[in-house]
Design a protein around this motif. Structure first.
Motif, PDB file in Angstrom:
ATOM      1  N   VAL A 635       0.855  -1.184   0.000  1.00 37.01           N
ATOM      2  CA  VAL A 635       0.000   0.000   0.000  1.00 37.01           C
ATOM      3  C   VAL A 635       0.891   1.234   0.000  1.00 37.01           C
ATOM      4  CG1 VAL A 635      -1.955   1.131   1.109  1.00 37.01           C
ATOM      5  CG2 VAL A 635      -1.635  -1.319   1.393  1.00 37.01           C
ATOM      6  N   LEU A 636       0.555   2.201  -0.844  1.00 38.91           N
ATOM      7  CA  LEU A 636       1.353   3.416  -0.992  1.00 38.91           C
ATOM      8  C   LEU A 636       0.587   4.599  -0.427  1.00 38.91           C
ATOM      9  CD1 LEU A 636       2.527   1.445  -3.210  1.00 38.91           C
ATOM     10  CD2 LEU A 636       3.214   3.496  -4.442  1.00 38.91           C
ATOM     11  N   PHE A 637       1.271   5.379   0.411  1.00 35.54           N
ATOM     12  CA  PHE A 637       0.709   6.608   0.957  1.00 35.54           C
ATOM     13  C   PHE A 637       1.682   7.752   0.691  1.00 35.54           C
ATOM     14  CE2 PHE A 637      -1.631   3.491   3.393  1.00 35.54           C
ATOM     15  CZ  PHE A 637      -2.888   4.063   3.512  1.00 35.54           C
ATOM     16  N   SER A 638       1.133   8.943   0.616  1.00 36.90           N
ATOM     17  CA  SER A 638       1.951  10.146   0.486  1.00 36.90           C
ATOM     18  C   SER A 638       1.380  11.215   1.397  1.00 36.90           C
ATOM     19  CB  SER A 638       1.981  10.635  -0.966  1.00 36.90           C
ATOM     20  OG  SER A 638       0.688  11.037  -1.368  1.00 36.90           O
ATOM     21  N   ASP A 639       2.114  12.306   1.529  1.00 36.96           N
ATOM     22  CA  ASP A 639       1.626  13.419   2.333  1.00 36.96           C
ATOM     23  C   ASP A 639       0.404  14.033   1.669  1.00 36.96           C
ATOM     24  OD1 ASP A 639       3.785  12.995   3.992  1.00 36.96           O
ATOM     25  OD2 ASP A 639       5.052  14.408   2.897  1.00 36.96           O
ATOM     26  N   GLY A 673      -1.983  11.286   6.035  1.00 34.41           N
ATOM     27  CA  GLY A 673      -1.570  10.763   4.737  1.00 34.41           C
ATOM     28  C   GLY A 673      -2.756  10.491   3.840  1.00 34.41           C
ATOM     29  N   ARG A 674      -2.472  10.258   2.565  1.00 33.43           N
ATOM     30  CA  ARG A 674      -3.521   9.908   1.612  1.00 33.43           C
ATOM     31  C   ARG A 674      -3.063   8.713   0.783  1.00 33.43           C
ATOM     32  NH1 ARG A 674      -3.406  13.667  -3.774  1.00 33.43           N
ATOM     33  NH2 ARG A 674      -1.212  14.244  -3.765  1.00 33.43           N
ATOM     34  N   LEU A 675      -4.026   7.883   0.416  1.00 29.71           N
ATOM     35  CA  LEU A 675      -3.754   6.677  -0.352  1.00 29.71           C
ATOM     36  C   LEU A 675      -3.493   7.056  -1.801  1.00 29.71           C
ATOM     37  CD1 LEU A 675      -3.720   3.553  -0.089  1.00 29.71           C
ATOM     38  CD2 LEU A 675      -6.103   3.586  -0.812  1.00 29.71           C
ATOM     39  N   ILE A 676      -2.343   6.605  -2.351  1.00 34.06           N
ATOM     40  CA  ILE A 676      -1.976   6.963  -3.721  1.00 34.06           C
ATOM     41  C   ILE A 676      -2.737   6.107  -4.724  1.00 34.06           C
ATOM     42  CG2 ILE A 676      -0.085   7.017  -5.387  1.00 34.06           C
ATOM     43  CD1 ILE A 676       1.798   7.700  -3.165  1.00 34.06           C
ATOM     44  N   ASP A 677      -2.781   4.803  -4.490  1.00 28.94           N
ATOM     45  CA  ASP A 677      -3.366   3.899  -5.462  1.00 28.94           C
ATOM     46  C   ASP A 677      -4.010   2.736  -4.718  1.00 28.94           C
ATOM     47  OD1 ASP A 677      -4.106   2.814  -7.829  1.00 28.94           O
ATOM     48  OD2 ASP A 677      -2.099   2.336  -8.554  1.00 28.94           O
ATOM     49  N   GLU A 678      -4.755   1.923  -5.431  1.00 26.63           N
ATOM     50  CA  GLU A 678      -5.346   0.746  -4.823  1.00 26.63           C
ATOM     51  C   GLU A 678      -4.235  -0.198  -4.339  1.00 26.63           C
ATOM     52  OE1 GLU A 678      -8.451  -0.054  -4.184  1.00 26.63           O
ATOM     53  OE2 GLU A 678      -9.208   1.848  -4.946  1.00 26.63           O
ATOM     54  N   PRO A 679      -4.488  -0.940  -3.254  1.00 23.39           N
ATOM     55  CA  PRO A 679      -3.473  -1.892  -2.779  1.00 23.39           C
ATOM     56  C   PRO A 679      -3.167  -2.949  -3.838  1.00 23.39           C
ATOM     57  CG  PRO A 679      -5.148  -1.520  -1.107  1.00 23.39           C
ATOM     58  CD  PRO A 679      -5.646  -0.868  -2.350  1.00 23.39           C
ATOM     59  N   HIS A 680      -1.915  -3.428  -3.809  1.00 23.09           N
ATOM     60  CA  HIS A 680      -1.468  -4.456  -4.746  1.00 23.09           C
ATOM     61  C   HIS A 680      -0.991  -5.672  -3.967  1.00 23.09           C
ATOM     62  CE1 HIS A 680      -1.452  -1.850  -8.391  1.00 23.09           C
ATOM     63  NE2 HIS A 680      -1.327  -0.917  -7.478  1.00 23.09           N
ATOM     64  N   VAL A 681      -1.268  -6.853  -4.502  1.00 21.06           N
ATOM     65  CA  VAL A 681      -0.919  -8.108  -3.832  1.00 21.06           C
ATOM     66  C   VAL A 681       0.328  -8.689  -4.488  1.00 21.06           C
ATOM     67  CG1 VAL A 681      -1.685 -10.453  -3.304  1.00 21.06           C
ATOM     68  CG2 VAL A 681      -3.304  -8.558  -3.176  1.00 21.06           C
ATOM     69  N   LEU A 682       1.277  -9.103  -3.658  1.00 21.65           N
ATOM     70  CA  LEU A 682       2.533  -9.680  -4.118  1.00 21.65           C
ATOM     71  C   LEU A 682       2.715 -11.032  -3.443  1.00 21.65           C
ATOM     72  CD1 LEU A 682       5.403  -9.373  -5.508  1.00 21.65           C
ATOM     73  CD2 LEU A 682       6.154  -8.447  -3.325  1.00 21.65           C
ATOM     74  N   SER A 760       5.834  -3.506 -11.537  1.00 25.69           N
ATOM     75  CA  SER A 760       6.134  -2.082 -11.560  1.00 25.69           C
ATOM     76  C   SER A 760       4.822  -1.321 -11.498  1.00 25.69           C
ATOM     77  CB  SER A 760       6.908  -1.698 -12.836  1.00 25.69           C
ATOM     78  OG  SER A 760       8.135  -2.384 -12.892  1.00 25.69           O
ATOM     79  N   LEU A 761       4.811  -0.273 -10.737  1.00 24.26           N
ATOM     80  CA  LEU A 761       3.609   0.534 -10.546  1.00 24.26           C
ATOM     81  C   LEU A 761       3.880   1.953 -11.012  1.00 24.26           C
ATOM     82  CD1 LEU A 761       0.788   1.045  -9.375  1.00 24.26           C
ATOM     83  CD2 LEU A 761       1.858   1.436  -7.167  1.00 24.26           C
ATOM     84  N   ASP A 762       3.145   2.406 -12.010  1.00 23.13           N
ATOM     85  CA  ASP A 762       3.236   3.786 -12.480  1.00 23.13           C
ATOM     86  C   ASP A 762       2.137   4.597 -11.806  1.00 23.13           C
ATOM     87  OD1 ASP A 762       5.337   3.321 -14.391  1.00 23.13           O
ATOM     88  OD2 ASP A 762       3.851   2.281 -15.603  1.00 23.13           O
ATOM     89  N   PHE A 763       2.514   5.719 -11.237  1.00 20.15           N
ATOM     90  CA  PHE A 763       1.493   6.556 -10.616  1.00 20.15           C
ATOM     91  C   PHE A 763       1.798   8.021 -10.860  1.00 20.15           C
ATOM     92  CE2 PHE A 763       4.657   5.377  -7.473  1.00 20.15           C
ATOM     93  CZ  PHE A 763       5.026   6.587  -6.926  1.00 20.15           C
ATOM     94  N   ASN A 764       0.756   8.813 -10.796  1.00 21.89           N
ATOM     95  CA  ASN A 764       0.817  10.250 -11.052  1.00 21.89           C
ATOM     96  C   ASN A 764       0.188  10.962  -9.868  1.00 21.89           C
ATOM     97  OD1 ASN A 764       1.088  12.722 -12.148  1.00 21.89           O
ATOM     98  ND2 ASN A 764      -0.044  12.317 -14.022  1.00 21.89           N
ATOM     99  N   ILE A 765       0.930  11.844  -9.229  1.00 20.18           N
ATOM    100  CA  ILE A 765       0.460  12.525  -8.022  1.00 20.18           C
ATOM    101  C   ILE A 765       0.363  14.017  -8.303  1.00 20.18           C
ATOM    102  CG2 ILE A 765       0.871  12.923  -5.569  1.00 20.18           C
ATOM    103  CD1 ILE A 765       2.675  10.491  -5.567  1.00 20.18           C
ATOM    104  N   PHE A 766      -0.753  14.598  -7.920  1.00 19.66           N
ATOM    105  CA  PHE A 766      -0.903  16.046  -7.943  1.00 19.66           C
ATOM    106  C   PHE A 766      -0.808  16.545  -6.514  1.00 19.66           C
ATOM    107  CE2 PHE A 766      -2.902  14.730 -11.857  1.00 19.66           C
ATOM    108  CZ  PHE A 766      -2.425  15.670 -12.766  1.00 19.66           C
ATOM    109  N   LEU A 767       0.178  17.352  -6.238  1.00 21.51           N
ATOM    110  CA  LEU A 767       0.421  17.826  -4.883  1.00 21.51           C
ATOM    111  C   LEU A 767      -0.604  18.885  -4.514  1.00 21.51           C
ATOM    112  CD1 LEU A 767       3.131  16.460  -5.627  1.00 21.51           C
ATOM    113  CD2 LEU A 767       4.261  18.209  -4.269  1.00 21.51           C
ATOM    114  N   LEU A 768      -1.135  18.749  -3.297  1.00 18.35           N
ATOM    115  CA  LEU A 768      -2.055  19.744  -2.771  1.00 18.35           C
ATOM    116  C   LEU A 768      -1.264  20.688  -1.899  1.00 18.35           C
ATOM    117  CD1 LEU A 768      -5.048  17.428  -1.806  1.00 18.35           C
ATOM    118  CD2 LEU A 768      -4.701  18.740  -3.908  1.00 18.35           C
TER     119      LEU A 768
END
Length: 873
Positions: A635-639, A673-682, A760-768
């Protein structure tokens, strides 16, 4: 003249050839200082010409602290030359400090060389390799190389990756305080302080500092109530975590009863009393007071005193030598007539009470016989009902007789856990389904229940349980707890968003019995489950109880598991903790016997445990081969907001169970924090290889990584053991400009040298952008985007009317505010009002560069001042 010229040419040619031969023979360029032909070589005695040089001193690893250079030293004998090579390149001869001596014992020449390495030299090396230097020594026989000495820039970040949390614990309970120090080079050492005094586990055996630098208080004492601080330090700096307060509380206990006092009356009916005190022990630090009365009274009857009286005289005796006559007392002192009336009254009252008791028993039997006829909807026999809370006076009492004073209670609606007061009608992003077996009752179902009471407070219920011996390890919070009161109709307990539920079938509880049942998810750090070899924890640790209740049918405990559900790869055991606290194997998956009180159904992601006994359960798996894999959830989180140049991305690695995911979500919500993307299973295989994470494809023109290495690793055993609920690593990035509001990159996750899954996970974040994340009140310059001095210069430049219109009116037009021209013109400083409106409109999204462009179009040089850096402003 020709001869002289020829001689000079010959000497020059000889020097060139000699240098060339030295280069080929010794593999090192010889530098000749200008104006001299001296070379840094030494001549060996003839008897030592066949000796290779060996090192007396080799260079060691060094750390650069701040901007102070470090010195590397090398000493060899016998040696004709000695130089340093750094990162594959020879260090210039002028940078060497060479010292020559002779060993008085052997007569061999000793050469020592020193060089200084600056911070600038180390920072020039880009990539994953460290800066290294190596010493090379020559003799007439050959060369020798020393060990490599690595030079690194020392640092210690400010923020702890995990700080200790405050805790309230009972007396003699074990306490675990976690600490993960800030990232640093060299790695930070950790020490613990109690009230600013260093804890020494050698002299204080009640404390233990684990290998992963956590602090364990083996048995909490009253003296251990204090503020605990984790201190991280290396050669650069010293960091202290926020203090964590540990409060050791003591629940009160009753002393023994005193003897009964004397009767309060000296004649007839009275009272006598005895007392006890809540001093064994006395409640301390918020511990619970004693439950019950401290004084008891009892009726007593004292015998009344009766004065003596003479009887009639007896007849005279026959005449003798002496003539006497006597009379005697008729009887001893006795009760009066009023006492007889008292005894008659007591007998009459006893007869009345007996008759009333007989009537009550008859009424109860009639109500019990008619209970089955009061069930309006037969669906209750296959599902359950809203839990009722009948609070027993003694928490160890497992069964409660019905309350004859309570009227019939009706319930209509859907079921939900006791601690969640709302009815969930929608499906949230992280909603869980437990299958058709545990589906809730349909809306509108109606059930009539007898002898029901509203449940007591959840916190009070858990506190009562935790005071009993067996329940010492139950959590005192109610966030992951559900409880209710049930009779033979059964019911269901569910902990929302955890995948954990307990189904109590109808008739599982004997008729005439009422049980108060709880269900809770244990935190792994609060309860240690011993694991050995290749064993790993596959499920949460779940407690349901109280243990020891009589059940006529098995209950169904549902909980998530994180195995790959391939039985040929696993030996899975169901473990249960007994009354002594020892974990026992009660079931081996695939070898279930229907005669046993336990049975298990393993589904793709859920385990259903059928049990006729309540208690504490968990699934433990042992891998049979290296193909066995655990499901991990990444699970990925960001500020949520970014007001500085630094930006953090946190990657959590946890067991793929809903209860751990719920805990991480709650923690990140507190951190903002805020969730960046849906959780991924490995799928993480039992291959003994670590998990590696790295970030790539960042726009180099706007972002850069602050990590010294190109990747981060989580050790295999930290993941496989499963004793830690979740692990995480943080990627700290830095944007090169505050105006950058978008980040596009790629996260790569794979198991090193293993055959496990990678992606590999590609993600795009817009900073608030949030300049005020902590409150709504701002004062002074921080409330505005335009610095005050710049604002004054703009106003003084544009307030004065300009013949070509390059004044405040053009500014209003370019900012699309020209419809307010008349309003602006009525003010003493129209430009100031325009800038105020711009600030109000663009406080969170304003771009000073856009405003600077407008000023440049107007033709005002003040636009250039926007290019001043933040530090200069």
């Amino acid at each position: 003249m020709c001869w002289i010229a020829f001689t000079k040419i010959f000497i020059c040619y000889r020097t060139i050839v000699f240098n060339f031969l030295l280069t080929k023979i010794f593999l090192f360029p010889v530098y000749l200082p200008v104006g001299t032909e001296h070379v840094a070589t030494a001549t060996l005695p003839a008897s030592f010409n066949d000796l290779l040089p060996h090192f007396l001193v080799e260079p060691d690893d060094e750390y650069i602290v701040k901007n102070k250079p470090v010195t590397l030293t090398c000493r060899s004998t016998p040696a004709t030359q000695i130089y340093f090579k750094c990162n594959g390149e020879w260090v210039h001869q002028d940078d060497h400090l060479i010292d020559r001596t002779v060993d008085p014992a052997t007569g061999l020449p000793i050469m020592q060389v020193k060089i200084d390495i600056s911070r600038q030299q180390v920072e020039k090396i880009f990539g994953l390799d460290d800066y290294w230097c190596q010493c090379v020594a020559w003799s007439t026989t050959g060369t020798q190389k020393s060990q490599k000495a690595y030079v690194r820039i020392a640092y210690l970040r400010k923020n702890f990756e995990e700080e200790p949390m405050a805790k309230e614990v009972a007396l003699n309970q074990e306490v675990l305080l976690r600490c993960h120090p800030p990232e640093g080079v060299p790695a930070a050492e950790v020490e613990w302080q109690r009230n600013e005094h260093v804890i020494d586990p050698v002299n204080e055996p009640n404390f233990l500092v684990t290998a992963d630098r956590n602090l364990i208080i083996k048995q909490a004492r009253l003296a251990d109530t204090a503020n605990y601080t984790c201190v991280a330090k290396n050669i650069v700096a010293r960091r202290k975590s926020s203090p964590a307060t540990v409060l050791v509380y003591v629940n009160g206990g009753w002393s023994t009863w005193t003897t009964w006092s004397a009767c309060s009356s000296v004649c007839g009916r009275g009272w006598q009393r005895r007392s006890r005190s809540c001093t064994n022990p006395t409640p301390l630090n918020g511990g619970m007071a004693c439950d019950g009365q401290n004084v008891q009274k009892s009726a007593c009857t004292a015998t009344c005193p009766v004065d003596g009286g003479w009887s009639d005289w007896s007849n005279w005796s026959e005449c003798g030598f002496l003539h006497t006559h006597t009379h005697t007392q008729p009887h001893a002192p006795a009760n009066g007539v009023e006492d007889v009336a008292l005894y008659v009254g007591i007998v009459a009252v006893a007869l009345c009470l007996t008759l009333i008791l007989i009537v009550v028993v008859l009424v109860y039997r009639r109500k019990k016989e008619g209970l089955d006829a009061d069930v309006a909807d037969s669906s209750i026999l296959t599902t359950g009902f809203q839990p009722m809370g009948i609070k027993p006076k003694n928490s160890h009492l497992l069964t409660i007789q019905p309350d004859l004073t309570t009227t019939t209670t009706s319930y209509q609606g859907t079921l939900h856990s006791r601690h969640d007061g709302t009815t969930h009608t929608g499906t949230s992003k992280f909603s869980m389904t437990n299958g058709p077996l545990l589906d809730p009752l349909p809306n509108g179902s109606h059930h009539t229940l007898h002898n029901g009471k509203m449940t007591s407070d959840p916190a009070e219920f858990m506190t009562r349980l935790s005071n009993q011996t067996y329940f010492k390890t139950l959590p005192r919070d109610v966030a992951n707890t559900s409880y209710g009161t049930f009779n033979f109709l059964g019911g269901r307990l569910t902990i929302p968003n955890t995948g954990i539920s307990l189904l109590i079938p109808p008739e599982a509880i004997p008729r005439g019995k009422i049980y108060e049942i709880y269900l809770t998810a244990q935190r792994k750090e609060d309860l240690r489950l011993p694991l050995a070899g290749c064993q790993t924890l596959l499920s949460p640790i779940v407690s349901c109880g109280p243990p020891g209740v009589v059940l006529t049918r098995p209950t169904i405990l549902s909980m998530d598991h994180c195995s790959d559900a391939c039985p040929e790869n696993w030996a899975i055991r169901l473990k249960k903790q007994n009354y002594e606290g020892v974990w026992e194997d009660v079931l081996m998956m695939g070898e279930e016997l229907i005669s046993e009180p336990y049975y298990c159904q393993l589904e793709a992601e859920t385990c259903r445990v059928f049990s006729e006994q309540l208690g504490r359960f968990s699934l433990v798996g042992e891998s049979l081969n290296m193909s066995a894999a655990k499901r991990l959830r990444l699970v990925l989180f960001s500020d949520a907001y970014c007001s500085t140049l630094e930006y953090n991305i946190r990657v959590y690695c946890m067991d793929d169970t809903q209860d751990v995911f719920k805990e991480v979500m709650q923690m990140e919500r507190q951190l903002g924090g805020r969730l960046i993307d849906e959780p991924h299973v490995l799928l993480f295989k039992d291959s003994y290889h670590n998990l590696r994470l790295s970030i790539h494809d960042m726009p180099q023109a706007h972002w850069r990584s602050k990590l010294l290495a190109g990747y981060q690793e989580i050790p295999f055993y930290h993941i496989w053991n499963g004793s830690q609920r979740f692990l995480h690593c943080t990627f700290t990035l830095e944007r090169l400009n505050l105006s950058t509001c978008e980040l596009t990159c790629q996260l790569c996750v794979w198991q090193v040298e293993g055959e496990g899954q990678s992606f590999s996970l590609d993600f795009n974040i817009f900073l608030l952008m949030d300049n005020n994340p902590s409150g709504s009140a701002l004062a002074g310059p921080s409330a505005f985007q335009i610095p005050y001095l710049i604002r004054q210069k703009i106003c003084s430049s544009l307030d004065t009317p300009c013949p070509n219109g390059a004044d405040w009116r053009l500014l209003a037009q370019r900012l699309k505010l020209d419809r307010h021209m008349s309003f602006f013109a009525s003010k003493a400083s129209p430009t100031s009002v325009i800038l105020d409106l711009w600030e109000a409109q663009h406080f969170h999204s304003g771009n000073l560069n856009q405003l600077a462009t407008v000023m440049a179009d107007i033709g005002k040089q003040e636009a250039m001042i926007f290019l001043v850096s933040d530090g200069e402003c």
